[in-house]
Scaffold this motif. Sequence first.
Motif, PDB file in Angstrom:
ATOM      1  N   VAL A 167       6.819  -9.087   4.382  1.00  0.00           N
ATOM      2  CA  VAL A 167       5.901 -10.151   5.266  1.00  0.00           C
ATOM      3  C   VAL A 167       5.655  -9.522   6.715  1.00  0.00           C
ATOM      4  CG1 VAL A 167       6.165 -12.356   6.629  1.00  0.00           C
ATOM      5  CG2 VAL A 167       6.849 -12.092   4.003  1.00  0.00           C
ATOM      6  N   PHE A 168       6.786  -9.082   7.158  1.00  0.00           N
ATOM      7  CA  PHE A 168       6.442  -8.320   8.636  1.00  0.00           C
ATOM      8  C   PHE A 168       5.613  -7.174   8.638  1.00  0.00           C
ATOM      9  CE2 PHE A 168       8.183  -5.749  12.036  1.00  0.00           C
ATOM     10  CZ  PHE A 168       7.835  -6.472  13.163  1.00  0.00           C
ATOM     11  N   THR A 169       5.651  -6.253   7.619  1.00  0.00           N
ATOM     12  CA  THR A 169       4.918  -4.991   7.586  1.00  0.00           C
ATOM     13  C   THR A 169       3.531  -5.476   7.265  1.00  0.00           C
ATOM     14  OG1 THR A 169       5.630  -4.378   5.509  1.00  0.00           O
ATOM     15  CG2 THR A 169       6.875  -3.432   7.348  1.00  0.00           C
ATOM     16  N   ALA A 170       3.210  -6.398   6.301  1.00  0.00           N
ATOM     17  CA  ALA A 170       1.841  -6.869   5.940  1.00  0.00           C
ATOM     18  C   ALA A 170       1.431  -7.466   7.026  1.00  0.00           C
ATOM     19  CB  ALA A 170       1.996  -7.720   4.628  1.00  0.00           C
ATOM     20  N   PHE A 171       2.014  -8.400   7.950  1.00  0.00           N
ATOM     21  CA  PHE A 171       1.431  -9.262   9.022  1.00  0.00           C
ATOM     22  C   PHE A 171       0.927  -7.936   9.851  1.00  0.00           C
ATOM     23  CE2 PHE A 171       2.047 -10.754  13.142  1.00  0.00           C
ATOM     24  CZ  PHE A 171       1.246 -11.559  13.310  1.00  0.00           C
ATOM     25  N   VAL A 172       1.876  -6.961  10.164  1.00  0.00           N
ATOM     26  CA  VAL A 172       1.388  -6.078  11.118  1.00  0.00           C
ATOM     27  C   VAL A 172       0.002  -5.285  10.869  1.00  0.00           C
ATOM     28  CG1 VAL A 172       2.044  -3.905  12.410  1.00  0.00           C
ATOM     29  CG2 VAL A 172       3.523  -5.787  12.345  1.00  0.00           C
ATOM     30  N   GLY A 173      -0.064  -5.125   9.514  1.00  0.00           N
ATOM     31  CA  GLY A 173      -1.336  -4.435   8.883  1.00  0.00           C
ATOM     32  C   GLY A 173      -2.377  -5.299   9.219  1.00  0.00           C
ATOM     33  N   LEU A 174      -2.209  -6.529   8.700  1.00  0.00           N
ATOM     34  CA  LEU A 174      -3.347  -7.611   8.775  1.00  0.00           C
ATOM     35  C   LEU A 174      -3.911  -7.778  10.341  1.00  0.00           C
ATOM     36  CD1 LEU A 174      -3.407 -10.547   6.656  1.00  0.00           C
ATOM     37  CD2 LEU A 174      -3.686 -10.971   8.953  1.00  0.00           C
ATOM     38  N   ALA A 175      -2.618  -7.922  11.386  1.00  0.00           N
ATOM     39  CA  ALA A 175      -3.111  -8.255  12.784  1.00  0.00           C
ATOM     40  C   ALA A 175      -3.691  -6.718  13.387  1.00  0.00           C
ATOM     41  CB  ALA A 175      -1.499  -8.525  13.484  1.00  0.00           C
ATOM     42  N   VAL A 176      -3.432  -5.798  13.070  1.00  0.00           N
ATOM     43  CA  VAL A 176      -4.166  -4.736  13.799  1.00  0.00           C
ATOM     44  C   VAL A 176      -5.608  -4.148  13.027  1.00  0.00           C
ATOM     45  CG1 VAL A 176      -1.871  -3.919  14.389  1.00  0.00           C
ATOM     46  CG2 VAL A 176      -2.856  -2.790  12.586  1.00  0.00           C
ATOM     47  N   ALA A 177      -6.021  -4.734  12.089  1.00  0.00           N
ATOM     48  CA  ALA A 177      -7.053  -4.365  11.314  1.00  0.00           C
ATOM     49  C   ALA A 177      -8.249  -4.595  12.202  1.00  0.00           C
ATOM     50  CB  ALA A 177      -7.189  -5.216  10.091  1.00  0.00           C
ATOM     51  N   PRO A 178      -9.349  -3.798  12.340  1.00  0.00           N
ATOM     52  CA  PRO A 178     -10.250  -3.935  13.375  1.00  0.00           C
ATOM     53  C   PRO A 178     -11.371  -5.096  12.815  1.00  0.00           C
ATOM     54  CG  PRO A 178     -10.640  -1.904  11.925  1.00  0.00           C
ATOM     55  CD  PRO A 178      -9.409  -2.683  11.382  1.00  0.00           C
ATOM     56  N   ALA A 179     -10.984  -6.208  12.307  1.00  0.00           N
ATOM     57  CA  ALA A 179     -11.759  -7.213  11.873  1.00  0.00           C
ATOM     58  C   ALA A 179     -11.149  -8.470  12.268  1.00  0.00           C
ATOM     59  CB  ALA A 179     -12.393  -7.076  10.596  1.00  0.00           C
ATOM     60  N   GLY A 180     -11.803  -9.708  12.241  1.00  0.00           N
ATOM     61  CA  GLY A 180     -11.195 -10.942  12.301  1.00  0.00           C
ATOM     62  C   GLY A 180     -11.056 -11.697  10.691  1.00  0.00           C
ATOM     63  N   MET A 181     -10.065 -12.395  10.639  1.00  0.00           N
ATOM     64  CA  MET A 181      -9.727 -13.156   9.664  1.00  0.00           C
ATOM     65  C   MET A 181      -9.386 -14.639   9.845  1.00  0.00           C
ATOM     66  SD  MET A 181      -7.437 -12.393   6.376  1.00  0.00           S
ATOM     67  CE  MET A 181      -7.854 -12.782   4.670  1.00  0.00           C
ATOM     68  N   ASN A 182      -9.725 -15.697   9.287  1.00  0.00           N
ATOM     69  CA  ASN A 182      -9.489 -17.144   9.348  1.00  0.00           C
ATOM     70  C   ASN A 182      -8.024 -17.246   9.348  1.00  0.00           C
ATOM     71  OD1 ASN A 182      -8.615 -19.665   8.182  1.00  0.00           O
ATOM     72  ND2 ASN A 182     -10.493 -20.265   8.724  1.00  0.00           N
ATOM     73  N   PRO A 183      -7.082 -17.663  10.509  1.00  0.00           N
ATOM     74  CA  PRO A 183      -5.688 -17.713  10.410  1.00  0.00           C
ATOM     75  C   PRO A 183      -5.033 -18.435   9.120  1.00  0.00           C
ATOM     76  CG  PRO A 183      -6.520 -18.575  12.543  1.00  0.00           C
ATOM     77  CD  PRO A 183      -7.843 -18.212  11.591  1.00  0.00           C
ATOM     78  N   PHE A 184      -5.731 -19.284   8.645  1.00  0.00           N
ATOM     79  CA  PHE A 184      -5.084 -20.052   7.389  1.00  0.00           C
ATOM     80  C   PHE A 184      -5.171 -19.050   6.293  1.00  0.00           C
ATOM     81  CE2 PHE A 184      -5.502 -22.694   3.779  1.00  0.00           C
ATOM     82  CZ  PHE A 184      -4.265 -23.219   3.655  1.00  0.00           C
ATOM     83  N   PRO A 225       1.750  -3.067   4.457  1.00  0.00           N
ATOM     84  CA  PRO A 225       0.662  -2.876   5.314  1.00  0.00           C
ATOM     85  C   PRO A 225      -0.797  -2.520   5.162  1.00  0.00           C
ATOM     86  CG  PRO A 225       2.232  -1.272   5.695  1.00  0.00           C
ATOM     87  CD  PRO A 225       2.829  -1.947   4.523  1.00  0.00           C
ATOM     88  N   MET A 226      -0.893  -1.459   4.289  1.00  0.00           N
ATOM     89  CA  MET A 226      -2.173  -1.261   3.705  1.00  0.00           C
ATOM     90  C   MET A 226      -2.742  -2.489   3.102  1.00  0.00           C
ATOM     91  SD  MET A 226      -2.084   2.697   1.934  1.00  0.00           S
ATOM     92  CE  MET A 226      -3.670   2.794   1.945  1.00  0.00           C
ATOM     93  N   GLU A 272      -5.883   4.307   9.971  1.00  0.00           N
ATOM     94  CA  GLU A 272      -4.624   3.630  10.743  1.00  0.00           C
ATOM     95  C   GLU A 272      -3.698   3.064   9.521  1.00  0.00           C
ATOM     96  OE1 GLU A 272      -6.507   1.417  13.622  1.00  0.00           O
ATOM     97  OE2 GLU A 272      -4.598   0.883  14.553  1.00  0.00           O
ATOM     98  N   SER A 273      -4.229   2.634   8.658  1.00  0.00           N
ATOM     99  CA  SER A 273      -3.264   1.892   7.571  1.00  0.00           C
ATOM    100  C   SER A 273      -2.925   2.858   6.669  1.00  0.00           C
ATOM    101  CB  SER A 273      -4.194   0.829   6.808  1.00  0.00           C
ATOM    102  OG  SER A 273      -5.219   1.588   5.773  1.00  0.00           O
ATOM    103  N   VAL A 274      -3.405   4.015   6.522  1.00  0.00           N
ATOM    104  CA  VAL A 274      -2.662   5.042   5.700  1.00  0.00           C
ATOM    105  C   VAL A 274      -1.291   5.558   6.551  1.00  0.00           C
ATOM    106  CG1 VAL A 274      -2.924   7.489   4.853  1.00  0.00           C
ATOM    107  CG2 VAL A 274      -4.665   5.543   4.454  1.00  0.00           C
ATOM    108  N   VAL A 275      -1.693   5.479   7.968  1.00  0.00           N
ATOM    109  CA  VAL A 275      -0.429   6.211   8.638  1.00  0.00           C
ATOM    110  C   VAL A 275       0.668   5.145   8.655  1.00  0.00           C
ATOM    111  CG1 VAL A 275       0.299   6.600  11.273  1.00  0.00           C
ATOM    112  CG2 VAL A 275      -2.095   7.411  10.350  1.00  0.00           C
ATOM    113  N   LEU A 276       0.388   3.745   8.682  1.00  0.00           N
ATOM    114  CA  LEU A 276       1.339   2.762   8.585  1.00  0.00           C
ATOM    115  C   LEU A 276       1.961   3.168   7.229  1.00  0.00           C
ATOM    116  CD1 LEU A 276      -0.215  -0.201  10.073  1.00  0.00           C
ATOM    117  CD2 LEU A 276       1.212   1.302  11.153  1.00  0.00           C
ATOM    118  N   PHE A 277       1.557   3.450   6.201  1.00  0.00           N
ATOM    119  CA  PHE A 277       1.912   3.670   4.837  1.00  0.00           C
ATOM    120  C   PHE A 277       3.014   4.829   5.057  1.00  0.00           C
ATOM    121  CE2 PHE A 277       1.808   6.340   1.208  1.00  0.00           C
ATOM    122  CZ  PHE A 277       2.099   5.395   0.230  1.00  0.00           C
TER     123      PHE A 277
END
Lengths: 55, 310
Positions: free
Chosen positions: B37-54, B164-165, B178-183
């Motif tokens: 949950v934590f690492t997926a959240f970080v991957g999602l939060a640092v992605a260079p685009a927006g997403m509806n929070p829900f 995170p990817m 960037e996501s490959v580096v997190l991987f």
Amino acid sequence: MAKEPEQEFVTMTPQQKKARRSRSLALALALAAFVIVMYFVTFVKMDPSILNRAM
Amino acid sequence: MAFVDKSALGDADFRLSEATAADFVALLKPRVMSLVVFTAFVGLAVAPAGMNPFLALVSIVAIAVGAGASGALNMWYDADIDAVMTRTASRPVPAGRVTPREALAFGLVLSGLSVMTLGLVANWLAAAMLAFTIFFYAVVYTMWLKRSTPQNIVIGGAAGAFPPMIGWTAVTGSIGLESVVLFLIIFLWTPPHFWALALFKSGDYERAGVPMMPNVAGDASTRRQIFVYSLLLAASGVLPWALGHASAFYGVGAALLGIGFVHYAWRVLAQDPADAGMKPAKALFGYSLLYLFAIFTFVLVDHLAMRMIG
């Protein structure tokens, strides 16, 4: 003629009843949550412009 | 009273389940899920685009449930070796609270639901990556690598590195450097983390017949390999800064964390082979958990700070 499968009733122990109740409750809550989540996902994903159709 | 159709069951299977909801939650490996949950959240939060929070929240839950489903499939297949290891003997399947068939059905249903949900909520590339992760963990790692090679957790570590990817892809619909580096950070973190555990739990793995590195190559070789992977991990930790994805603040923090990791790995390398207590290995294991949490926190905080500054 096909033979009827052998069937019987068993009496559950209190522990088995308690475990079944726990599973049933969790399953009901999970299914309800899934339905509610999908309901709101549909609203969020739906493009508002579909309501603006020409009469 | 319960109705039972005996023709559908063999006599050996003729018993009513005593598994509670908590046993099924345990099949999902909640502690591993919390890391996912934590690492997926970080991957999602640092992605260079927006997403509806829900939708972001539902996506993270879907990724977490997918990871949990692969854990249930792992417990279904590995019940025989879990039963002889002290660390895993009390898991629901080896303890007899959940039957293997229940665990298999639970894992398969949740796998399908989580992939379908992520596809509908985010996109189908992210869903395909989640499906691949489940397959990789349950089939490639659990059924194939785990019992056949001491490189099991090196290759199998990829499954734990994907979240995170997937989080990133859920937002962007693509795969970014960037996501490959997190991987890469999680991938290189896995061997020293699990080999440190294997050093002080080698008796468990020996009894279960799992070819972990200390049982196959010996403690000395394992300690050397832990040190090499720790150097690679420390270097990969500063990559986000080196590639211009993070600030110098992150770079300094990641470097210090990496130096700490190498220090603990050095203590493992230099430990007295006669030390049965394996204190340095236990210390490295503990620090590795802190390291992963800290470095992903740094990635997140640095990204949020840079976004606020402009």
